[in-house]
Design a protein around this motif. Structure first.
Motif, PDB file in Angstrom:
ATOM      1  N   VAL A  84       0.906  -1.438   0.023  1.00 25.97           N
ATOM      2  CA  VAL A  84       0.024  -0.045  -0.098  1.00 25.97           C
ATOM      3  C   VAL A  84       1.014   1.204   0.149  1.00 25.97           C
ATOM      4  O   VAL A  84       1.809   1.463   0.760  1.00 25.97           O
ATOM      5  N   SER A  85       0.470   2.401  -0.704  1.00 27.36           N
ATOM      6  CA  SER A  85       1.061   3.360  -0.741  1.00 27.36           C
ATOM      7  C   SER A  85       0.241   4.601  -0.924  1.00 27.36           C
ATOM      8  O   SER A  85      -0.918   4.598  -1.625  1.00 27.36           O
ATOM      9  N   ILE A  86       0.497   5.804  -0.116  1.00 27.01           N
ATOM     10  CA  ILE A  86      -0.463   6.758  -0.166  1.00 27.01           C
ATOM     11  C   ILE A  86       0.563   8.107  -0.440  1.00 27.01           C
ATOM     12  O   ILE A  86       1.414   8.142   0.248  1.00 27.01           O
ATOM     13  N   ASP A  87       0.281   8.846  -1.498  1.00 27.23           N
ATOM     14  CA  ASP A  87       1.190  10.155  -1.897  1.00 27.23           C
ATOM     15  C   ASP A  87       0.622  11.140  -1.389  1.00 27.23           C
ATOM     16  O   ASP A  87      -0.584  11.293  -0.514  1.00 27.23           O
ATOM     17  N   THR A  88       1.452  12.306  -1.308  1.00 29.60           N
ATOM     18  CA  THR A  88       1.089  13.607  -0.609  1.00 29.60           C
ATOM     19  C   THR A  88      -0.472  14.139  -0.836  1.00 29.60           C
ATOM     20  O   THR A  88      -1.018  14.972  -0.088  1.00 29.60           O
ATOM     21  N   GLU A  89      -0.876  13.806  -2.080  1.00 31.97           N
ATOM     22  CA  GLU A  89      -2.214  14.364  -2.488  1.00 31.97           C
ATOM     23  C   GLU A  89      -3.215  13.210  -1.903  1.00 31.97           C
ATOM     24  O   GLU A  89      -4.499  13.674  -2.100  1.00 31.97           O
ATOM     25  N   GLY A  90      -2.824  12.200  -1.133  1.00 34.49           N
ATOM     26  CA  GLY A  90      -3.935  11.389  -0.730  1.00 34.49           C
ATOM     27  C   GLY A  90      -4.353  10.337  -1.838  1.00 34.49           C
ATOM     28  O   GLY A  90      -5.197   9.393  -1.281  1.00 34.49           O
ATOM     29  N   ASN A  91      -3.811  10.243  -2.777  1.00 37.52           N
ATOM     30  CA  ASN A  91      -4.057   8.921  -3.794  1.00 37.52           C
ATOM     31  C   ASN A  91      -3.481   7.721  -3.401  1.00 37.52           C
ATOM     32  O   ASN A  91      -2.408   7.587  -2.908  1.00 37.52           O
ATOM     33  N   VAL A  92      -4.334   6.727  -3.177  1.00 32.30           N
ATOM     34  CA  VAL A  92      -3.800   5.569  -2.671  1.00 32.30           C
ATOM     35  C   VAL A  92      -3.819   4.499  -3.558  1.00 32.30           C
ATOM     36  O   VAL A  92      -4.507   4.247  -4.667  1.00 32.30           O
ATOM     37  N   THR A  93      -2.380   3.824  -3.686  1.00 34.76           N
ATOM     38  CA  THR A  93      -2.285   2.545  -4.504  1.00 34.76           C
ATOM     39  C   THR A  93      -1.949   1.509  -3.835  1.00 34.76           C
ATOM     40  O   THR A  93      -1.647   1.316  -2.864  1.00 34.76           O
ATOM     41  N   VAL A  94      -2.507   0.248  -4.466  1.00 33.88           N
ATOM     42  CA  VAL A  94      -2.298  -0.933  -3.798  1.00 33.88           C
ATOM     43  C   VAL A  94      -1.827  -1.880  -5.039  1.00 33.88           C
ATOM     44  O   VAL A  94      -2.257  -1.978  -5.888  1.00 33.88           O
ATOM     45  N   ASN A  95      -0.640  -2.506  -4.718  1.00 34.53           N
ATOM     46  CA  ASN A  95       0.007  -3.201  -5.449  1.00 34.53           C
ATOM     47  C   ASN A  95       0.343  -2.469  -6.860  1.00 34.53           C
ATOM     48  O   ASN A  95       0.424  -3.037  -7.960  1.00 34.53           O
ATOM     49  N   GLY A  96       0.680  -1.351  -6.570  1.00 38.26           N
ATOM     50  CA  GLY A  96       0.870  -0.437  -8.162  1.00 38.26           C
ATOM     51  C   GLY A  96      -0.170   0.181  -8.711  1.00 38.26           C
ATOM     52  O   GLY A  96      -0.062   0.903  -9.779  1.00 38.26           O
ATOM     53  N   VAL A  97      -1.520  -0.366  -8.245  1.00 36.90           N
ATOM     54  CA  VAL A  97      -2.643   0.209  -8.820  1.00 36.90           C
ATOM     55  C   VAL A  97      -3.287   1.260  -8.372  1.00 36.90           C
ATOM     56  O   VAL A  97      -3.565   1.062  -6.894  1.00 36.90           O
ATOM     57  N   LEU A  98      -3.685   2.369  -8.956  1.00 38.25           N
ATOM     58  CA  LEU A  98      -4.448   3.564  -8.325  1.00 38.25           C
ATOM     59  C   LEU A  98      -5.879   3.007  -8.016  1.00 38.25           C
ATOM     60  O   LEU A  98      -6.529   2.568  -8.646  1.00 38.25           O
TER      61      LEU A  98
END
Length: 191
Positions: free
Chosen positions: A111-125
């Motif tokens: 899981v990753s969340i960028d500074t704008e709050g967009n969440v990606t799971v396994n590289g998929v937004l």
């Protein structure tokens, strides 16, 4: 006994005896029906409590971390289940509190969340139509992060106020902490 005393004593008529007998029978039937009804209601209440405790807990939303999806005061029925999927609403037990959150990452997911709050799971937004204001929010976790086995990554829908897996205080939630998944909303009706 004297004649005078015998004359004052009168026996009831057959109609009076019959009426008294019918009233007595009515009282007995009424008492049996009342006790039977109370017994049935007690059994129904016990079964309802048992079902509610074991399979379908009922909770009331407190707070705004799941707005706009859920609001303060909403009443929900949960389903206890060991199977779940991404984007499901769940209730977790954390420090003697019940928290409502959304499952974002499953065991092994990155899981990753960028500074704008967009969440990606396994590289998929993720497409998150339930989030009205994307933001990184209160976060002290380093991204990307991999969800450990036996745990899930959860987020609230109101990202600016929700305390969830972005906080190291809560982190990835152990599957044993999941009380249940939201099955349906009881109150407000049609909500």
């Amino acid at each position: 006994m004297s004649r005078r005393n015998r004359q004052q004593v009168s026996l009831p008529s057959p109609e009076q005896v019959s009426r008294a007998y019918q009233q007595d029978q009515y009282r007995k039937r009424y008492k049996r029906a009342f006790i039977s009804t109370l017994s049935v209601l007690a059994v129904i209440a016990a079964v309802a409590v048992l079902v509610s405790t074991l399979f379908l807990p009922v909770i009331q939303v407190s707070g705004n971390s799941m707005e706009p999806t859920l609001s303060d005061g909403d009443v929900l029925v949960l389903l206890k289940s060991k199977s779940y999927e991404r984007s499901q609403l769940c209730c977790i037990s954390w420090q003697n509190k019940m928290l409502l959150k959304r499952v974002i990452g499953l065991p092994g997911d990155v899981v990753s969340i960028d500074t704008e709050g967009n969440v990606t799971v396994n590289g998929v937004l993720l497409d998150e139509p339930y989030v009205s204001d994307k933001t990184l929010g209160e976060c002290d976790v380093t991204f990307p992060c991999q969800v450990p086995e036996g745990k899930v990554f959860v987020l609230g829908d109101h990202r600016s106020t929700s305390i969830d897996s972005r906080s190291s205080e809560i982190g990835c939630v152990d599957q044993d902490q999941i009380v249940g998944f939201v099955l349906f909303q009881v109150w407000p009706i049609g909500g």
